[in-house]
Design a protein around this motif. Structure first.
Motif, PDB file in Angstrom:
ATOM      1  N   THR A 101      -8.971   4.173   1.363  1.00  0.00           N
ATOM      2  CA  THR A 101      -7.582   4.615   1.233  1.00  0.00           C
ATOM      3  C   THR A 101      -7.281   5.144  -0.161  1.00  0.00           C
ATOM      4  O   THR A 101      -6.598   6.159  -0.325  1.00  0.00           O
ATOM      5  N   PHE A 102      -7.789   4.459  -1.178  1.00  0.00           N
ATOM      6  CA  PHE A 102      -7.492   4.839  -2.556  1.00  0.00           C
ATOM      7  C   PHE A 102      -8.710   5.470  -3.217  1.00  0.00           C
ATOM      8  O   PHE A 102      -9.848   5.094  -2.940  1.00  0.00           O
ATOM      9  N   HIS A 147       0.825  -1.197   0.000  1.00  0.00           N
ATOM     10  CA  HIS A 147       0.000   0.000   0.000  1.00  0.00           C
ATOM     11  C   HIS A 147       0.866   1.257   0.000  1.00  0.00           C
ATOM     12  O   HIS A 147       0.541   2.232  -0.689  1.00  0.00           O
ATOM     13  N   GLU A 167       0.613   3.944  -2.816  1.00  0.00           N
ATOM     14  CA  GLU A 167       0.305   5.323  -2.450  1.00  0.00           C
ATOM     15  C   GLU A 167       1.380   6.268  -2.958  1.00  0.00           C
ATOM     16  O   GLU A 167       1.086   7.373  -3.436  1.00  0.00           O
ATOM     17  N   ALA A 207       0.655   9.126  -5.568  1.00  0.00           N
ATOM     18  CA  ALA A 207       0.930  10.506  -5.183  1.00  0.00           C
ATOM     19  C   ALA A 207       1.779  11.216  -6.225  1.00  0.00           C
ATOM     20  O   ALA A 207       1.648  12.427  -6.437  1.00  0.00           O
TER      21      ALA A 207
END
Length: 547
Positions: free
Chosen positions: A176-177, A146, A150, A154
């Protein structure tokens, strides 16, 4: 099963060994004092400890907690063997880590029953500990994955700093996403593009598709492709990537360098709305197309809406996660609520709109990703980049007979030829629009002799294209010539288009197109060109674009 017997009396150790061997426990070890017990336990890792309380040097009270500490997270049964029966002594045995008692003289049946019971508990503890270790291993692996994803998201899904300052926005994933996408990039012409979209569902599965979309959008923006080219390409990418039950609702928008002219393709997203400083709605870009990743290439529709706003007007956009937001009573927010807020307070910021939506939601769960954006029309000063432009004049000429006119539209190929020259990508989007509009006017009204009045109603719109397709099939003669000439001295692209038709009333057509809600046609061409001149009764047109 390894059993450690700790007792300073050799007779007691002998009796316990004998009992245990008769009960089938042959893997037994002896220690005559506490220190020896700790050393031996370190080496053999016992499964059960039979521990005497009263011993010289280190008694059982001191040894028990050290044995427990040595065992770590795995349950190590410590059964105190003692002749004491006072309550205080037995209580202390439990306080220092003991799990049970075996009183002297020993009862073999009771002792072995206790050993079996504690052995089951230890085995369960070992299994649980192993499972916990495996879960922790996988958890750390997932957390690492993750973190990597991420980090990639980003860096890949960033809004270009050059255009970021022109937008207010809020992105709020439901997990989260984020399955919503908002990207913006400057265009070579000095304007900018933005893409706002919503993948089916939310979370990582939805967000994965954003990576190729972002890279493609950024690359096409740098090349100055038109909105229709961008939407077509994104659709092709997603067709090859997404499963059948997944798609990408999206709006692709180009804003001119003046900051007030919009080219919009909307496929499956809520309306984009332009609001005046007084709070009046001047334009709503409704969804005219299916979402990306559904239609095959041959069926894809790339029709674009154009609109000229005014400096100070404001464009508001949002994903369906906003208007489908529900509160604890399961009432839906709806887009009319947002528009009513803006009617009362046209200057309401995205932060204030977000506060209102969160107040409406209350304690209810956010079920979908949320995107809110705002752009206020202004001159996009600073986005124009220095691009080296060819100093060599060139000319490209194309003649299309009936075979070419019936089978395909040549705009893309012509634009690619022009933009293969140094610096021409600067005007690619405008060039694509101008050639497309000029070509369609000549084909539809000059050669096919179609009347735009038919399109004034919804039924007429479909009837218009039905007649158009029929006349194309029946077309026996006709020719369109396109010549594009570039003169570096004047930095002008001159586009001449001539058709073999009977001509058409271009002035009347322009008047009709100016009232057309799509904002297309001759009026649009004039906003993109330095000059537009029809002659030869509408059979020829000369348009000049400043490079």
């Amino acid at each position: 099963m390894r059993i450690l017997i700790v007792d300073d009396e050799s007779l007691n150790r002998f009796m316990l060994l004998h009992m245990l061997e008769e009960a089938g426990y042959a893997d037994c070890f002896e220690a005559e004092n506490g220190r020896e017990a700790l050393q031996l336990a370190q080496r053999i890792r016992p499964d059960i400890v039979l521990l005497d309380v009263v011993m010289p040097d280190m008694d059982g009270y001191e040894v028990a907690p050290l044995l427990k500490k040595m065992a770590g997270d795995i349950y190590l049964p410590v059964i105190f063997i003692t002749a004491m029966d006072d309550q205080a002594a037995l209580t202390r045995c439990l306080e220092v880590g003991g799990d049970d008692f075996a009183t002297k003289p020993f009862d073999r049946n009771i002792l072995t029953a206790k050993i079996r019971a504690h052995a089951r508990t230890r085995l369960l503890s070992i299994r649980t500990n192993k499972q916990n270790m495996e879960l922790n291993y996988f958890r750390r692996g997932v957390e690492r994955e993750h973190a990597i994803v991420e980090h990639i998201f980003a860096n890949a899904l960033t809004i270009n700093p050059a255009t970021k300052k022109f937008f207010e926005y809020r992105l709020a994933p439901a997990s989260t996403f984020n399955g919503d996408v908002f990207l913006s990039e400057p265009s070579p012409s000095g304007g900018m593009y933005f893409l706002m979209g919503d993948f089916t569902g939310h979370g990582l599965a939805s967000a994965v598709g954003a990576l190729p979309i972002a890279r493609a959008f950024q690359a096409m923006s740098r090349k100055g492709l038109s909105v229709c080219e961008i939407s077509q390409t994104l659709n092709e990418i997603l067709l090859s990537l997404l499963p059948e039950d997944m798609f990408f609702a999206a709006v692709v928008v180009e804003i001119s360098a003046s900051g007030e002219q919009f080219s919009v393709w909307n496929g499956g997203m809520p309306d984009l709305t332009i609001i005046t400083p007084e709070g009046q709605i001047s334009k709503r870009f409704i969804s005219l197309h299916m979402a990306l990743g559904i239609l095959e290439v041959a069926d894809f529709e790339d029709n674009i809406e154009y609109f000229n706003a005014q400096i100070g007007d404001r464009l508001i956009g949002y994903s369906d996660g906003v208007i489908e937001l529900t509160n604890a009573e399961e009432h839906m927010l709806g887009d009319e609520a947002i528009l009513s807020w803006l009617a009362l307070n046209p200057a309401m910021t995205i932060a204030e709109i977000s506060q209102r939506t969160e107040k409406f939601r209350g304690d209810a769960e956010q079920l979908d990703d949320i995107t809110l954006i705002s752009y206020t029309c202004q001159n996009l000063t600073g986005l124009t980049s220095k691009i080296e432009i060819s100093q060599l004049p060139f000319q490209i000429s194309v003649e299309m007979q009936v075979e070419q006119l019936v089978k395909f539209t040549p705009i893309y190929d012509i634009v690619v030829m022009v933009c293969s020259q140094l610096g021409m990508q600067r005007v690619r989007s405008d060039l694509s629009t101008v050639i497309s509009e000029l070509f369609m006017n000549s084909l539809d009204h000059g050669i096919l002799k179609l009347n735009s009045d038919i399109k004034k109603s919804t039924e007429g719109f479909f009837e218009y294209f039905k007649i158009r397709n029929q006349r194309l099939k029946e077309l026996k003669q006709g020719e369109i010539k396109i010549s594009i000439n570039y003169q570096p001295k004047d930095s002008l692209l001159s586009i001449t288009l001539t058709d073999s038709g009977d001509g058409f009333d271009y002035q009347s057509l322009q008047s009709q197109q100016e009232s057309d809600t799509y904002g297309r046609g001759i009026s649009l061409i004039k906003t993109l060109c330095q000059s537009v001149q029809y002659f030869n009764h509408g059979r020829s047109v000369l348009a000049k674009i400043k490079v």
